[in-house]
Design a protein around this motif. Structure first.
Motif, short mmCIF file in Angstrom:
data_model
loop_
_atom_site.label_atom_id
_atom_site.label_comp_id
_atom_site.label_asym_id
_atom_site.label_seq_id
_atom_site.Cartn_x
_atom_site.Cartn_y
_atom_site.Cartn_z
N GLY A 61 8.75 -10.90 3.83
CA GLY A 61 7.77 -9.90 4.10
C GLY A 61 7.03 -10.17 5.36
N GLY A 62 7.36 -11.22 6.22
CA GLY A 62 6.56 -11.45 7.42
C GLY A 62 7.48 -11.53 8.62
N GLU A 223 0.20 5.08 2.32
CA GLU A 223 0.36 3.78 3.06
C GLU A 223 0.65 2.47 2.13
OE1 GLU A 223 -2.99 3.07 5.61
OE2 GLU A 223 -3.07 5.00 6.28
N ASP A 224 1.50 1.94 2.57
CA ASP A 224 1.82 0.60 1.72
C ASP A 224 0.53 -0.27 1.82
OD1 ASP A 224 2.72 -1.86 0.86
OD2 ASP A 224 4.74 -1.33 1.24
N PRO A 225 0.07 -0.78 0.78
CA PRO A 225 -1.20 -1.63 0.79
C PRO A 225 -0.88 -2.97 1.36
CG PRO A 225 -0.31 -1.32 -1.27
CD PRO A 225 0.15 -0.36 -0.79
N LYS A 226 0.31 -3.42 1.44
CA LYS A 226 0.72 -4.84 1.75
C LYS A 226 1.14 -4.81 3.34
CE LYS A 226 2.30 -6.36 -2.59
NZ LYS A 226 3.39 -6.84 -3.44
N THR A 227 1.99 -3.82 3.57
CA THR A 227 2.35 -3.99 5.22
C THR A 227 1.78 -2.94 5.98
OG1 THR A 227 4.30 -2.12 4.46
CG2 THR A 227 4.52 -4.75 4.26
N GLY A 228 0.94 -1.72 5.21
CA GLY A 228 0.29 -0.91 6.12
C GLY A 228 1.26 0.16 6.75
N ASP A 229 2.73 0.16 6.26
CA ASP A 229 3.44 1.09 6.84
C ASP A 229 3.19 2.45 6.12
OD1 ASP A 229 4.62 -0.80 8.35
OD2 ASP A 229 6.32 -1.05 6.81
#
Length: 916
Positions: A61-62, A223-229
């Motif tokens: 995820g990074g 919006e994806d809360p983890k990635t912001g996509d």
């Protein structure tokens, strides 16, 4: 579509500077063919990322990205027909130096400013040249697994839509970036292992709308809360198989896009168009060397290797055709077009703020100021490879807009993106492959089991055939032995028979000789004995016949007695039926006498009521009593001391003597006069709260609704509606009325009636129903509000007062439900079109009507979601008037509190510069 010959396919221009772009302009990080122990350092202009490292980072995820600046190209539009005439005596405001990739913007005849871009495209640059310089490197990056964005920015009428969205149906050389990019993507992908899907949408007035399915509007951004996509789950996505289907989708989307005629452009785009292309590609032959599994003997395990999930690269190409920025004084926009221009300029201003913040490395980037910036979050400062083409015009009249566009491109060149390769395991593909493998194993197991069963069946069949053969052999031998024994037995029998026959012949011959001798001696006695035997036989037969006759006679006697019993029972039943008929006749006579008495009583009451009405009409003074009770009271005023108790005693006496059930049965009488008198009595009984429950339990409500449905008599329908209005004052009865379709019947009666009194009764019944919190949705859904609004055609003050009371009750219940959290969304009154009538009659001359409408307006305004509609219909002015001039202090204070507590009303008042 843009205006001028340039956007609409004007004169074909020969490309003088059509050349291939340099490879150094856009360099996408290429995934290496084999994994390495460590990732190679990524250079700014063409470094590589080790796929194993990128892949592991993707799983964690990074992703470690590669920096890549936003590339900006400037394109000059040729002069159009209007500019050739208007600017014939003036030089172009820009001078291009494509070899040096520079542009000079003239301030005046002797001073100019120079700007450098990644590419400078003259007015003679072909569409192919523009695509190869601006978009092709981005498309190649997308095919290799990176996200990419191609965007056009510029003043309206400078060729943005021509550059991006030109279909080129008449001239293939005029095809825009969208068509050429899709040709390259479809040409480089495989239909078997890869997939390409597109979505086409527009951002119009800050509302995201689907261009492929126009009914799908106001799409939410997630919006994806983890990635912001950001993603658009509600948008339509179509999987493509060929270029032809893509062209059809583009035609469909362009047909639904908003456009308008302005002074700067005859067909100016009024929305931002966004084409999103999703590419999913399978990566084969990766990680085989370092991820293979070995068995004990050093060989690779095929089964384990087949279970390794395949790797897929998911990328996205976003092509953005921004609406043109414009100045209102130059475009001449007005009305709705002006509002569109404001929305366009606001979103472009928000985009410019974000780019300024990114160019200056500001810690805060205001991406949430507009939906456009939220959608382009990945394109500027994100992980996408971004290419921007800014379009300008040569006219010196628009030098300010040209300068603003150039400065936008200069700031965009300072934005750095971290380009990331997106690889992930295709677990779905692995699951499908394992399902196929499992199906194969199951099929193989089934085949082997079937072969085993067939082999067992063959052995069983062979054993059965051998057993059958042995049984046949044994049976044949046994049969042969039996036949042999039987033949020997038959031969023995035959010999014995022959010997017996010879002995019998000898005995017969001897017997005949003896009989001949005896015949001669006993001939006479033999004949007499024969006669005696014959007589005896006759006597026996006679005896038998007599016995049968006696049996038959006894049977007939028993049948006669049975029929006699049946006859006696039948006579008894007939007597019983005669008694029942006599009883029924007596009861019928009594009922007819009671009906005659009821008719006379009802007729007397009706005559008294009519006489009272005539006397009141002649007198014309005093208080007019409503309902049947008042009429009877006036008729008997001269006979009774208590005018109020007289008619009630008469109705109560009639109620006690006759009974409610019989009165209700008269509602179904064939005589119209009887029905009229009966419904009047029921209406007067319903006015007393103590009688309402008895009437409903006895079926009176159902009978009244049946009269509304079936009767064509205006009087019956008016009085029945009044009785229903009385019953509707009870909450339990209100739910029963709705359950039995009462609101529909009342709506039909209101539509058919012309008599003001009938309309007043119907409006009163619906107004009582409007005061029930539980019936709001059903009242609106079954046409209750629209029926109320339809009755205002009468114009009678009493009818309008009941309509206003119903709307006030409805608005009060809605306000209470909204306050308690049981109601959300715009008011049902507004949805049913009641607001214009409310605003129109808010200052009605009749105080009851005005009071109810003022109260309804205050309740509607308490819910913030209704504020915009109320402002649009002019209700704000009425609320201000009510807060200042209303005669009732409670309503005046309610309006004042509502205006103060509503942010929307406060903002509108400030905009209108109204002190409050």
């Amino acid at each position: 579509m843009a205006s001028g010959s340039f956007r609409n396919g004007g004169p074909k221009l020969t490309s003088k500077l059509d050349r291939q772009p340099s490879s150094a302009a856009y360099s996408t990080p290429k995934p290496s063919s084999k994994s390495r122990p460590s990732a190679a350092p990524a250079s700014r202009r063409g470094g590589s990322v080790a796929p194993a490292a990128a892949h592991s980072a993707s799983k964690a995820g990074g992703d470690a990205g590669v920096p890549g600046r936003v590339r900006v190209a400037v394109r000059l539009r040729p002069r159009n027909a209007e500019e050739m005439i208007a600017d014939a005596d003036f030089a172009d405001c820009v001078e291009l130096q494509p070899e040096l990739k520079r542009l000079k913007l003239r301030k005046n005849n002797w001073d100019s400013e120079t700007y450098e871009f990644d590419e400078v495209l003259t007015e003679f640059a072909s569409q192919k040249r523009v695509y190869e310089v601006v978009a092709k490197p981005v498309v190649e990056s997308v095919l290799e697994g990176y996200n990419g964005t191609v965007m056009a920015y510029g003043q309206t009428g400078t060729g943005k839509t021509f550059t991006l969205g030109r279909l080129g149906e008449e001239d293939t050389a005029a095809r825009g970036i969208m068509v050429r990019a899709m040709e390259d993507i479809l040409g480089d992908t495989s239909l078997e292992t890869d997939s390409v899907s597109v979505s086409y949408l527009q951002l119009y007035m800050e509302s995201i709308q689907d261009l492929l399915v126009p009914a799908n509007d106001n799409i939410a951004i997630v919006e994806d809360p983890k990635t912001g996509d950001v993603s658009l789950p509600g948008v339509t996505t179509v999987e493509l198989r060929d270029q032809k289907s893509f062209m059809e989708l583009l035609r469909l989307g362009e047909a639904h896009r908003f456009a308008a005629n302005t002074k700067l452009n005859t067909e100016s785009s009024r929305s931002h168009a966004i084409l999103i292309v999703h590419v999913k590609r399978s990566v084969k032959g990766r990680h085989d060397a370092d991820q293979s599994f070995h068995g004990e003997n050093g060989t690779s395990s095929t089964m384990v290797t087949s279970f390794r999930p395949p790797i897929v690269r998911k990328s996205k190409l976003v092509v953005v055709d921004l609406a043109g920025s414009e100045r209102i004084d130059k475009s001449g926009s007005e009305g709705h077009t002006l509002e569109e221009a404001k929305s366009i300029n606001l979103s472009l201003s928000a985009l410019g703020k974000c780019i300024n913040a990114l160019a200056e490395n500001s810690p805060h980037v205001p991406v949430r100021d507009s939906k456009l910036t939220r959608l382009l979050r990945d394109s500027f400062g994100g992980s996408a490879r971004t290419s921007l083409v800014v379009t300008i015009g040569p006219s010196p009249r628009h030098r300010g807009e040209t300068s603003s566009t150039i400065m936008f491109g200069q700031r965009a060149m300072k934005v750095e993106n971290m380009v990331k390769l997106k690889e992930e395991f295709d677990y779905k593909s692995l699951c499908r492959r394992l399902d196929i493998e499992l199906d194969k194993l199951i099929a193989e197991n089934e085949r082997q089991r079937k072969d085993f069963e067939d082999e067992i069946e063959r052995i069983r069949t062979e054993a059965d055939s051998r057993i059958a053969e042995a049984e046949r052999s044994y049976t044949n031998a046994l049969e042969n032995e039996r036949l042999k024994c039987q033949q020997d037995y038959m031969d023995s029998i035959k010999k014995l028979e022959e010997k017996w026959m010879s002995d019998v012949e000898k005995a017969r011959a001897e017997h005949q000789d003896a009989c001949l001798e005896k015949e001669c001696n006993k001939e006479a006695p033999t004949s007499s004995s024969d006669e005696i035997a014959e007589v005896r036989q006759l006597l026996e037969s006679e005896k038998l016949m007599r016995q049968s006759s006696e049996d038959e006679v006894s049977n007939l006697k028993s049948e006669v007695s049975h029929w006699k019993n049946l006859e006696a029972a039948g006579n008894a039943e007939i007597m019983k039926l005669r008694k029942m008929l006599d009883s029924e006749a007596n009861q019928k006579q009594k009922l007819e006498e009671e009906i005659a008495i009821l008719k006379s009583q009802l007729l007397q009451l009706s005559l008294q009521a009519d006489e009272t009405r005539r006397s009141l009409d002649r007198g014309g003074s005093g208080k007019v009593l409503t309902g049947f009770d008042s009429l009877v009271s006036q008729a008997r005023h001269s006979q009774l001391r208590d005018s109020a108790n007289g008619p009630k005693a008469s109705i109560a006496k009639l109620f006690e003597q006759v009974g409610l059930q019989k009165i209700l049965s008269l509602l179904e009488s064939e005589d119209p006069d009887v029905r009229v008198h009966a419904v009047k009595v029921v209406a007067n009984l319903a006015a007393e709260e103590a009688n309402q429950e008895k009437i409903v339990e006895a079926g009176g409500l159902t009978s009244l609704l049946m009269l509304l449905r079936s009767s064509e008599d205006e009087t019956i329908r008016r009085v029945a509606a009044g009785a229903i209005a009385n019953l509707a004052m009870n909450e339990t009865n209100q739910e029963l009325i709705m359950a039995q379709g009462g609101i529909t019947l009342l709506s039909i009666t209101a539509a058919d009636a012309e008599d003001p009194q009938t309309l007043r009764m119907v409006a009163g019944a619906i107004a009582n129903l409007c005061g029930n919190d539980k019936l709001q949705m059903r009242l609106s859904g079954e046409g209750g509000i629209k029926a109320l609004l339809g009755m205002v055609r009468c114009g009678h003050p009493d009818v309008l007062a009941q309509v206003a009371r119903g709307i006030a009750n409805f608005a009060k219940c809605e306000s209470r439900a909204s306050t308690q959290g049981n109601k959300a969304g715009v008011s049902l009154l507004i949805e049913d079109g009641a607001l214009p009538w409310i605003v129109k009659n808010a200052n009605h001359e009749a105080s009851p009507i005005r009071r109810h409408i003022e109260l309804a307006l205050c309740h509607l305004a308490q819910h913030e979601v209704n504020a915009k509609d109320m402002i649009r219909e002019g209700a704000l002015w009425e609320l201000v008037r009510i807060s200042r001039d209303c005669s009732r202090e409670d309503i005046r204070m309610l309006a004042h509190r509502t205006l103060i507590s509503s942010p929307t009303f406060q903002a509108e008042l400030r905009r209108l510069r109204i002190e409050f």
